[in-house]
Design a protein around this motif. Structure first.
Motif, short mmCIF file in Angstrom:
data_model
loop_
_atom_site.label_atom_id
_atom_site.label_comp_id
_atom_site.label_asym_id
_atom_site.label_seq_id
_atom_site.Cartn_x
_atom_site.Cartn_y
_atom_site.Cartn_z
N MET A 182 0.84 -1.21 0.00
CA MET A 182 0.00 0.00 0.00
C MET A 182 0.87 1.25 0.00
O MET A 182 1.76 1.38 0.82
CB MET A 182 -0.85 -0.02 1.27
N THR B 148 -6.39 4.44 3.06
CA THR B 148 -5.83 3.29 2.35
C THR B 148 -6.79 2.12 2.53
O THR B 148 -7.59 2.10 3.45
CB THR B 148 -4.47 2.87 2.93
N SER C 30 -10.26 -7.80 -3.46
CA SER C 30 -10.81 -7.46 -2.16
C SER C 30 -11.90 -8.43 -1.73
O SER C 30 -12.69 -8.90 -2.54
CB SER C 30 -11.38 -6.04 -2.21
N GLU D 2 -5.34 0.02 -9.11
CA GLU D 2 -6.53 0.10 -8.25
C GLU D 2 -7.52 -1.01 -8.58
O GLU D 2 -8.12 -1.61 -7.69
CB GLU D 2 -7.22 1.46 -8.44
N LYS E 281 -6.39 -4.32 -7.25
CA LYS E 281 -6.57 -4.34 -5.80
C LYS E 281 -8.05 -4.60 -5.46
O LYS E 281 -8.38 -5.40 -4.60
CB LYS E 281 -6.13 -2.98 -5.25
N ASP F 201 -8.32 -1.81 0.35
CA ASP F 201 -8.50 -2.48 -0.93
C ASP F 201 -9.62 -1.83 -1.73
O ASP F 201 -9.56 -1.74 -2.95
CB ASP F 201 -8.84 -3.97 -0.72
#
Lengths: 168, 428
Positions: free
Chosen positions: B1, B150, B240, B233, B236, B152
């Motif tokens: 991150m 920050t 999640s 992004e 990520k 996910d």
């Protein structure tokens, strides 16, 4: 290397027919729609953006990539967003390219890997692969469970390059 | 991150240089008051860590909702209703909200000079007038930037059309809102069953990255880099465990009914799920409000305001029941009001001179009105607040440093909320 492009011809004729039907203002709306649906995939009409009715509904691939809603002048955007990437990863337009029946999948189905790689690069990036690209793509095709999966991985990868996304 | 990247600050900002020059040569202090305001928080109460903003795009009529003028000709056919706070009256379409007015703070003297939708919405969302030189960040992106969110999941979501949203402005692209165009569908593509198993995704991305290396070398461009960030992004997000937050179909039937089977109600429900999952900011857009014609017909204003009454009251109740209202600020905002005079087509036209907004939940008091319009609802009568003040109030309720300068890449300073002063009377 020689590419056999003759297999594309029927597709071009069909596309021309659809185009004629669409642009013929005398044709009833229903008829135009039907001929466009021949190029449909999961509810999407696969045609040039300029030949699609505008504005498209919110959430359509082109709207995701910033197409104007035509409510104000200069309403389009060129901003990068996560939903755009999700659509490139796993959206219907990407799936249409990967499945049998698409022009690219039909073209390469029975080709030896070397030729298939050329077709994929010329179709998506409008250039031939360089030596490194070629060995990378060949490795991806040869190590896959079957050719179709390997082809799919390479097509998907090229669609998800910045080189594909940006006009140079 | 990655930690959020601080904006580059010029070695010696012009303002500071001038101030120093004035102090040493003239013996005066420039901007002393501003500097003090920057250090002191507006109030010491608990702050909101999440903000849900419900946007009544097109211009919400103040007279028919939060600032009625009973007995005046301007009131038109909309009846009024008493709320559970003595002295506060609403339009009758807001009967559910009227029963919980003790939770609401009504701002009745918002004022702007912008009577055009696009410019007005931009001003409302950013605190700044649109210019061609720079795009200003919207409040949600400011929140993420200032708090260093920050996780996910992205920190900021928009239920609506991103084309009409200033997004992250000049801040990092990854602080822009994740747009959900249809609350029913959520992030449709992220949950397709024929989706991408992680190993396949990784293998394909590895090929893409290597083929793309020569392109990156040739075009070290900000637009290309922005897409690189969005790819990161998206990867990520797909990894999640909280993707289900975007799926309102996972809510029990009874909860969905409570919010109402309307686009707005579903947007409110999605907003609650997202805040519950840890998002900092959610904008829910409703673009029904530009009512120039026949607005009092059953299907126009009465239907639209009923959806808001149901959706917003359910949202406040639901947030409160889950203990989320203690950390969530709910804002209802619009770009301007609608004219007190009903036009010849049975609608109301744009009215920027005075209009209303609503705040509820964390960081604000509730059970009160602030400011007033004149007896016919034309102009502010007391305690008018500008759009920048309004934005600064939201920022203060969320504990954001509204008086601090942040520098855009072009070196110019900007403040969260547009340099306004928070309305201290409404802050908790």
């Amino acid at each position: 290397m020689n590419l056999d492009l003759s297999g594309r011809k029927p597709d071009l004729d069909a596309a021309r027919e659809a185009y004629d039907a669409y642009t013929d203002s005398q044709a009833p709306r229903a008829l135009r729609k039907r001929s466009l649906d021949r190029f449909g995939y999961q509810g999407l009409v696969l045609a040039r953006a300029s030949e699609l009715p505008a504005p498209l509904p919110l959430g359509h691939f082109l709207r995701q990539f910033g197409q104007s809603d035509r409510e104000t002048i200069d309403g389009g955007r060129t901003v990068a967003t996560v939903p755009q990437i999700l659509a490139m990863f796993n959206g219907p337009i990407t799936h249409a390219m990967l499945e049998r029946g698409s022009a690219i999948a039909e073209q390469i189905a029975d080709k030896p890997p070397g030729e298939a790689v050329d077709v994929i690069f010329l179709t998506i990036l409008s250039r031939r692969p360089d030596a490194e690209d070629r060995s990378l793509a060949l490795e991806a095709i040869e190590t896959a469970e079957d050719a179709a999966t390997g082809h799919g991985n390479v097509i998907w990868a090229l669609l998800n390059t910045r080189e594909f996304l940006f006009v140079q | 991150m990655r930690p959020p990247r601080p904006l580059p600050e010029p070695p010696c900002p012009r303002r500071e240089a001038l101030a120093r020059l004035a102090r040493t040569t003239l013996g005066v202090t420039l901007g002393g008051r501003l500097a003090a305001a920057g250090q002191a928080r507006a109030a010491d109460g608990p702050k909101a860590s999440a903000v849900i903003t419900l946007w009544m795009l097109g211009g919400l009529s103040h007279i028919d909702t939060f600032d009625p003028k009973p007995g005046r000709e301007e009131q038109g056919p909309t009846e009024t209703i008493r709320t559970n706070v003595p002295g506060i009256v609403f339009g009758a379409g807001l009967r559910r909200l009227a029963a919980m007015a003790d939770r609401l703070t009504i701002l009745r003297a918002l004022t702007t000079q912008t009577g055009a939708h696009e410019q007005g919405q931009y001003l409302m969302r950013t605190g700044y007038e649109p210019t061609s030189l720079v795009r200003h960040p919207s409040m949600g992106s400011w929140m993420l930037h200032a708090t260093g969110h920050t996780g996910d999941l992205p920190g900021f979501a928009l239920v609506g059309d991103p084309n009409h949203h200033p997004g992250c402005g000049f801040l990092d692209t990854r602080l822009s809102p994740l747009a959900v165009s249809d609350p029913d569908k959520g992030l449709q593509i992220a949950r397709r069953p024929a989706g991408l198993p992680a190993p396949v995704l990784d293998r394909r991305l590895a090929i893409a990255q290597r083929i793309d290396r020569s392109f990156h070398a040739r075009y070290p461009d900000a637009g290309v880099a922005a897409y690189d960030e969005m790819y990161a992004e998206a990867v990520k997000l797909l990894g999640s465990d909280d993707l289900g937050a975007f799926d309102i179909a996972l809510e029990p039937e009874a909860v969905r009914k409570r919010y109402g089977e309307t686009r707005f109600g579903k947007g409110c429900l999605l907003a609650r799920r997202l805040v519950e999952a840890g998002l900092c900011a959610v904008d829910v857009d409703s673009n029904l409000w530009d009512m120039h014609f026949d607005m009092f017909q059953e299907k126009v204003f009465p239907a639209a305001i009923d959806a808001v009454d149901r959706g917003l009251s359910a949202l406040l109740d639901d947030l409160a029941e889950r203990g989320l209202l203690e950390r969530t600020l709910v804002v209802l905002a619009t770009e301007f009001g609608r004219s007190p005079r009903i036009n010849s087509s049975g609608g109301r036209d744009h009215h920027p001179a005075v209009f209303s907004g609503l705040l509820a939940g964390a960081g604000v008091k509730g059970g009160m009105t602030h400011g007033a319009s004149d007896e016919r609802g034309f102009r502010p009568d007391a305690d008018a607040i500008t759009i920048a003040d309004f934005n600064a109030t939201v920022a203060a309720a969320a504990g954001l440093p509204y008086a601090k300068d942040f520098f855009a890449p072009n070196g110019r300073p900007f403040k969260i909320g547009g340099g306004g002063s928070p309305v201290r009377e409404v802050l908790a």
